[in-house]
Design an enzyme around this catalytic site. Structure first.
Site, PDB file in Angstrom:
ATOM      1  N   SER A 124       0.832  -1.202   0.000  1.00  0.00           N
ATOM      2  CA  SER A 124       0.000   0.000   0.000  1.00  0.00           C
ATOM      3  C   SER A 124       0.865   1.249   0.000  1.00  0.00           C
ATOM      4  O   SER A 124       1.953   1.260   0.571  1.00  0.00           O
ATOM      5  CB  SER A 124      -0.882  -0.012   1.250  1.00  0.00           C
ATOM      6  OG  SER A 124      -1.484   1.249   1.456  1.00  0.00           O
ATOM      7  N   TYR A 148      -1.586  -0.832  10.833  1.00  0.00           N
ATOM      8  CA  TYR A 148      -1.917  -1.472   9.549  1.00  0.00           C
ATOM      9  C   TYR A 148      -0.795  -1.202   8.547  1.00  0.00           C
ATOM     10  O   TYR A 148      -0.228  -2.124   7.970  1.00  0.00           O
ATOM     11  CB  TYR A 148      -3.249  -0.945   8.999  1.00  0.00           C
ATOM     12  CG  TYR A 148      -3.337  -1.093   7.503  1.00  0.00           C
ATOM     13  CD1 TYR A 148      -3.141  -0.005   6.668  1.00  0.00           C
ATOM     14  CD2 TYR A 148      -3.556  -2.343   6.928  1.00  0.00           C
ATOM     15  CE1 TYR A 148      -3.162  -0.157   5.300  1.00  0.00           C
ATOM     16  CE2 TYR A 148      -3.583  -2.504   5.557  1.00  0.00           C
ATOM     17  CZ  TYR A 148      -3.386  -1.395   4.741  1.00  0.00           C
ATOM     18  OH  TYR A 148      -3.393  -1.549   3.384  1.00  0.00           O
ATOM     19  N   LYS A 152       2.313  -3.707   6.643  1.00  0.00           N
ATOM     20  CA  LYS A 152       2.677  -3.752   5.219  1.00  0.00           C
ATOM     21  C   LYS A 152       4.184  -3.535   5.061  1.00  0.00           C
ATOM     22  O   LYS A 152       4.859  -4.225   4.311  1.00  0.00           O
ATOM     23  CB  LYS A 152       1.903  -2.690   4.427  1.00  0.00           C
ATOM     24  CG  LYS A 152       0.419  -2.941   4.294  1.00  0.00           C
ATOM     25  CD  LYS A 152       0.120  -4.214   3.516  1.00  0.00           C
ATOM     26  CE  LYS A 152      -1.364  -4.398   3.280  1.00  0.00           C
ATOM     27  NZ  LYS A 152      -1.683  -5.659   2.583  1.00  0.00           N
TER      28      LYS A 152
HETATM   29  C1  WQD Z   1      -9.273   9.522   1.348  1.00  0.00           C
HETATM   30  C2  WQD Z   1      -9.476  11.020   1.568  1.00  0.00           C
HETATM   31  C3  WQD Z   1      -9.665  11.640   3.879  1.00  0.00           C
HETATM   32  C4  WQD Z   1     -13.447   9.491   4.564  1.00  0.00           C
HETATM   33  C5  WQD Z   1      -6.564   4.485   3.304  1.00  0.00           C
HETATM   34  C6  WQD Z   1      -5.404   3.609   3.734  1.00  0.00           C
HETATM   35  C7  WQD Z   1      -4.772   2.954   2.543  1.00  0.00           C
HETATM   36  C8  WQD Z   1      -5.824   2.207   1.774  1.00  0.00           C
HETATM   37  C9  WQD Z   1      -6.896   3.213   1.323  1.00  0.00           C
HETATM   38  C10 WQD Z   1      -6.010  -0.063   2.501  1.00  0.00           C
HETATM   39  C11 WQD Z   1      -8.669  11.570   2.732  1.00  0.00           C
HETATM   40  C12 WQD Z   1     -10.973  11.919   3.154  1.00  0.00           C
HETATM   41  C13 WQD Z   1     -12.302  10.012   3.989  1.00  0.00           C
HETATM   42  C14 WQD Z   1     -14.476  10.379   4.995  1.00  0.00           C
HETATM   43  C15 WQD Z   1     -13.168  12.236   4.225  1.00  0.00           C
HETATM   44  N1  WQD Z   1      -6.404   1.193   2.549  1.00  0.00           N
HETATM   45  N2  WQD Z   1     -12.166  11.358   3.816  1.00  0.00           N
HETATM   46  N3  WQD Z   1     -14.291  11.724   4.803  1.00  0.00           N
HETATM   47  O1  WQD Z   1      -6.844   7.405   4.085  1.00  0.00           O
HETATM   48  O2  WQD Z   1      -6.117   7.877   1.686  1.00  0.00           O
HETATM   49  O3  WQD Z   1      -6.076   5.544   2.538  1.00  0.00           O
HETATM   50  O4  WQD Z   1      -7.470   3.760   2.511  1.00  0.00           O
HETATM   51  O5  WQD Z   1      -5.187  -0.547   1.798  1.00  0.00           O
HETATM   52  O6  WQD Z   1      -3.772   2.065   2.977  1.00  0.00           O
HETATM   53  O7  WQD Z   1      -4.416   4.424   4.353  1.00  0.00           O
HETATM   54  O8  WQD Z   1      -8.253   6.660   2.126  1.00  0.00           O
HETATM   55  O9  WQD Z   1     -10.641   6.844   1.602  1.00  0.00           O
HETATM   56  O10 WQD Z   1      -9.926   6.861   4.043  1.00  0.00           O
HETATM   57  O11 WQD Z   1      -9.469   8.860   2.602  1.00  0.00           O
HETATM   58  O12 WQD Z   1     -13.025  13.472   4.079  1.00  0.00           O
HETATM   59  O13 WQD Z   1     -15.546   9.965   5.544  1.00  0.00           O
HETATM   60  O14 WQD Z   1     -10.859  11.250   1.909  1.00  0.00           O
HETATM   61  O15 WQD Z   1      -9.364  12.697   4.794  1.00  0.00           O
HETATM   62  O16 WQD Z   1      -8.256  12.891   2.386  1.00  0.00           O
HETATM   63  P1  WQD Z   1      -6.781   6.988   2.664  1.00  0.00           P
HETATM   64  P2  WQD Z   1      -9.649   7.254   2.630  1.00  0.00           P
END
Ligand code: WQD
Length: 330
Positions: A124, A148, A152
């Protein structure tokens, strides 16, 4: 060729199994169904008209794993299985270290004893932590901010040390950016239990009125509109990257970013989703989420040059397919 796919009933695993079957590979799935459903097997059959061999086993059970390797003459392994919720990992670190590390070590021990030396590992972009510059390249410094992500990184280290000790292994590490979207058929997609952690499944639940409003975690980042920027990649582009990794003739230990190379903000994604699906997504700006970084997007040059990786779906496809999946399965 027969490919063992761990976690093959999961979101990315199931899309990859479809691609493998369509490419003519035989597939054996080992999945404990902790975070997936067995009806995915029927959907894979509906899409490909092909059968897979399925074992509902936990990789932490070494004897069960040995049974699979003794029964199935496996040529290569694609390793998806693992716990993957960032927030949950902060609250339950021992569960994450035990599950993700023990399962992987068992798998590699079984591969070694049955002389299976080719593995593609699901890593990741989270291993990059907060990048020093953008786009992110594979030789950037690595650091993690949650258990997590650390599992990885630790597994990447285990694979690196294994290769140093035995360079007959052929190891490909794929670092995913943000996979979203769903299979065009509407039969496979991302369907997390409960309240989603990730942005796209949350947007979808607000669009279907299952959840009242989207909380946008901060709009004071140094980005195009203040909201977080990520490299969203269609799950079908991501899954095909695994087929390309299997076909890659280069031996040794290889690491590739699988992203589109483009950054999209939270609000840009919301607006695109509303436009292509003709729906309203209510949102409100709230505090930043602990551990979030401002921007993250890939350089995918290395995957393009060495694997022939070439993402073909755009953000509108990702938004349309994500919504179509939920509407088809309501
Ligand atoms: C994306 C953007 C949030 C939810 C994570 C893991 C990564 C992979 C993908 C497993 C960010 C914003 C999110 C919400 C929001 N997982 N957001 N409101 O954090 O980039 O990555 O998921 O493999 O390893 O780290 O993904 O979709 O959680 O967030 O504003 O309810 O959306 O702040 O900017 P992230 P995400």
């Amino acid at each position: 060729m027969k490919i063992l796919v761990t976690g093959g009933c999961g979101f990315i695993g199931s899309h990859t199994v479809v691609d493998l079957l369509n490419e003519g590979y035989e597939v054996v799935i080992v999945d404990n169904l902790y975070n997936s459903k067995i009806d995915v097997l029927d959907k894979i059959k509906k899409i490909t008209n092909k059968d897979v061999t399925f074992y509902q086993y936990d990789l932490c059970d070494y004897e069960k794993l040995q049974e699979v390797f003794s029964k199935e003459k496996v040529d290569a392994v694609i390793h998806f299985a693992g716990l993957k919720a960032v927030g949950e990992s902060v609250n339950k670190p021992l569960m994450y270290y035990e599950n993700n590390l023990f399962s992987t070590i068992n798998l590699l021990k079984a591969m070694k004893s049955y002389n299976v030396k080719k593995i593609v590992f699901s890593s990741s972009a989270t291993v990059y932590g907060s990048p020093k510059s953008l786009p992110i390249k594979e030789d950037f410094p690595l650091s993690t901010t949650n258990p997590y992500g650390t599992t990885k990184l630790m597994i990447e280290q285990i694979l690196t040390d294994l290769y140093k000790a035995d360079n007959s292994f052929d190891i490909t590490i794929l670092r995913y950016f943000n996979p979203i979207g769903a299979h065009k058929s509407g039969l496979l997609g991302e369907d997390p239990n409960g309240i989603p952690n990730n942005l796209m499944p949350y947007i979808v639940k607000v669009a279907t009125r299952e959840l009242p409003i989207l909380n946008v975690f901060g709009n004071d980042y140094e980005t195009v509109d203040g909201t977080g920027v990520r490299d969203y990649i269609h799950v079908c582009d991501l899954s095909y990257g695994h087929v390309l990794a299997l076909k890659n003739s280069k031996s040794g230990l290889k690491i590739y970013n699988l992203g589109t190379g483009h950054g999209t903000s939270v609000l840009e994604l919301v607006k695109t989703f509303e436009k292509v699906n003709n729906v309203k997504v209510n949102y409100k700006i709230v505090e930043r989420r602990e551990g979030d970084i401002a921007s993250c997007y890939a350089s995918n040059d290395k995957a393009k040059e060495e694997l022939g990786f070439s993402p073909k779906y755009n953000l509108e496809d990702m938004c349309r397919d994500s919504y179509n999946f939920v509407k088809t399965n309501q």
